[in-house]
Design a protein around this motif. Structure first.
Motif, PDB file in Angstrom:
ATOM      1  N   PRO A  49     -24.986 -47.727   0.067  1.00 20.85           N
ATOM      2  CA  PRO A  49     -23.998 -48.790  -0.139  1.00 20.85           C
ATOM      3  C   PRO A  49     -22.732 -48.211  -0.763  1.00 20.85           C
ATOM      4  O   PRO A  49     -22.809 -47.412  -1.706  1.00 20.85           O
ATOM      5  N   VAL A  50     -21.576 -48.560  -0.211  1.00 16.26           N
ATOM      6  CA  VAL A  50     -20.305 -48.065  -0.731  1.00 16.26           C
ATOM      7  C   VAL A  50     -19.289 -49.206  -0.792  1.00 16.26           C
ATOM      8  O   VAL A  50     -19.411 -50.198  -0.073  1.00 16.26           O
ATOM      9  N   VAL A  51     -18.298 -49.015  -1.636  1.00 16.38           N
ATOM     10  CA  VAL A  51     -17.174 -49.943  -1.725  1.00 16.38           C
ATOM     11  C   VAL A  51     -15.920 -49.136  -1.434  1.00 16.38           C
ATOM     12  O   VAL A  51     -15.677 -48.103  -2.069  1.00 16.38           O
ATOM     13  N   ILE A  52     -15.149 -49.576  -0.458  1.00 14.66           N
ATOM     14  CA  ILE A  52     -13.912 -48.893  -0.096  1.00 14.66           C
ATOM     15  C   ILE A  52     -12.776 -49.905  -0.214  1.00 14.66           C
ATOM     16  O   ILE A  52     -12.558 -50.707   0.699  1.00 14.66           O
ATOM     17  N   PRO A  53     -12.050 -49.890  -1.337  1.00 21.07           N
ATOM     18  CA  PRO A  53     -10.948 -50.828  -1.502  1.00 21.07           C
ATOM     19  C   PRO A  53      -9.903 -50.660  -0.396  1.00 21.07           C
ATOM     20  O   PRO A  53      -9.649 -49.557   0.066  1.00 21.07           O
ATOM     21  N   GLY A  54      -9.337 -51.753   0.031  1.00 22.42           N
ATOM     22  CA  GLY A  54      -8.298 -51.701   1.050  1.00 22.42           C
ATOM     23  C   GLY A  54      -8.834 -51.765   2.467  1.00 22.42           C
ATOM     24  O   GLY A  54      -8.079 -51.943   3.420  1.00 22.42           O
ATOM     25  N   LEU A 105     -15.779 -40.785   8.094  1.00 28.19           N
ATOM     26  CA  LEU A 105     -15.946 -41.255   6.721  1.00 28.19           C
ATOM     27  C   LEU A 105     -14.844 -40.709   5.807  1.00 28.19           C
ATOM     28  O   LEU A 105     -14.380 -41.421   4.902  1.00 28.19           O
ATOM     29  N   LEU A 106     -14.396 -39.498   6.067  1.00 30.16           N
ATOM     30  CA  LEU A 106     -13.277 -38.951   5.301  1.00 30.16           C
ATOM     31  C   LEU A 106     -12.020 -39.786   5.535  1.00 30.16           C
ATOM     32  O   LEU A 106     -11.296 -40.111   4.587  1.00 30.16           O
ATOM     33  N   ALA A 107     -11.770 -40.152   6.781  1.00 30.18           N
ATOM     34  CA  ALA A 107     -10.595 -40.990   7.079  1.00 30.18           C
ATOM     35  C   ALA A 107     -10.694 -42.337   6.363  1.00 30.18           C
ATOM     36  O   ALA A 107      -9.684 -42.833   5.835  1.00 30.18           O
ATOM     37  N   LEU A 108     -11.890 -42.926   6.337  1.00 32.63           N
ATOM     38  CA  LEU A 108     -12.073 -44.180   5.597  1.00 32.63           C
ATOM     39  C   LEU A 108     -11.695 -43.994   4.130  1.00 32.63           C
ATOM     40  O   LEU A 108     -11.039 -44.855   3.535  1.00 32.63           O
ATOM     41  N   ARG A 109     -12.104 -42.885   3.542  1.00 29.05           N
ATOM     42  CA  ARG A 109     -11.799 -42.606   2.140  1.00 29.05           C
ATOM     43  C   ARG A 109     -10.298 -42.380   1.940  1.00 29.05           C
ATOM     44  O   ARG A 109      -9.710 -42.891   0.979  1.00 29.05           O
ATOM     45  N   LEU A 110      -9.691 -41.585   2.826  1.00 31.23           N
ATOM     46  CA  LEU A 110      -8.279 -41.233   2.674  1.00 31.23           C
ATOM     47  C   LEU A 110      -7.365 -42.446   2.821  1.00 31.23           C
ATOM     48  O   LEU A 110      -6.297 -42.500   2.216  1.00 31.23           O
ATOM     49  N   ARG A 111      -7.781 -43.421   3.627  1.00 36.89           N
ATOM     50  CA  ARG A 111      -6.965 -44.617   3.845  1.00 36.89           C
ATOM     51  C   ARG A 111      -6.723 -45.394   2.554  1.00 36.89           C
ATOM     52  O   ARG A 111      -5.814 -46.212   2.502  1.00 36.89           O
ATOM     53  N   GLN A 112      -7.506 -45.147   1.531  1.00 32.17           N
ATOM     54  CA  GLN A 112      -7.276 -45.820   0.251  1.00 32.17           C
ATOM     55  C   GLN A 112      -5.945 -45.411  -0.366  1.00 32.17           C
ATOM     56  O   GLN A 112      -5.330 -46.185  -1.088  1.00 32.17           O
TER      57      GLN A 112
END
Length: 191
Positions: A49-54, A105-112
């Motif tokens: 489970p993760v939370v990715i703001p934005g 998944l890296l792109a998901l993180r970087l989009r923050q």
């Protein structure tokens, strides 16, 4: 791209200025021949489970092994990405197979924090449907029509196993099995 080990994929960054400023993060897929232990990281499919703001949904589930690998790449590239972004470079992420899963998944993180986009080749399923839908705006996946890996998820394999087990324990299957075994016994007697 160099060598890699479980949780630490090989990657490279290529930056160019013309015709426009682009920084490309390339992540190599599993090298099962030279590093068979990488396969074990790929198989760590426990939903995390993760939370990715934005991100539209904000939270969801991801492939644990590839999430851990994307954490490693993000930490290794944090300062270079900040510098490239501040210099006006567009951040692009790419990879093949497991490298594409890590890249998505890296792109998901970087989009923050950055305007990052992703293009993957044979990307496996790495997140739940809600997160995948939220990522459609900045992720592109190229899939060969005969490649099954991008179409398989832990949930789909679990469903398949449950359906196979249920089918083999049905009365219809028991009758067919008994009939097939009787036929086989007769053939063996006559051989």
């Amino acid at each position: 791209l160099g060598s890699s080990e479980p949780g630490r994929p090989a990657f490279a960054v290529v930056a160019r200025q013309r015709p426009r400023k682009v920084a490309l993060i390339c992540i190599r897929g599993t090298d099962a021949e030279n590093s068979p232990e990488e396969v074990f990281a790929d198989l760590r499919v426990t939903p995390e489970p993760v939370v990715i703001p934005g991100l539209g949904t904000g939270s969801g589930f991801v492939h644990r092994g590839m999430w851990d690998s994307s954490t490693f790449v993000q930490r290794e590239l944090e300062i270079p990405i900040q510098d490239l972004s501040a210099a006006g470079y567009k951040i692009m992420v790419t990879g093949h197979s497991a490298g594409a899963g890590v890249g998505a998944l890296l792109a998901l993180r970087l989009r923050q924090r950055f305007s990052a986009e992703f293009v993957g080749f044979g990307t496996p399923t790495v997140c739940n449907l809600a997160m995948a839908k939220a990522a459609e705006a900045f992720c592109i996946n190229v899939v060969n029509a005969y490649d099954a890996i991008p179409r398989i998820s832990a949930a789909s394999v679990q469903t398949l196993v449950e359906q196979v087990v249920t089918t083999f324990h049905s009365p219809e299957c028991d009758e067919d099995y008994a009939e097939d075994m009787q036929y086989l016994r007769e053939r063996l007697k006559n051989a």
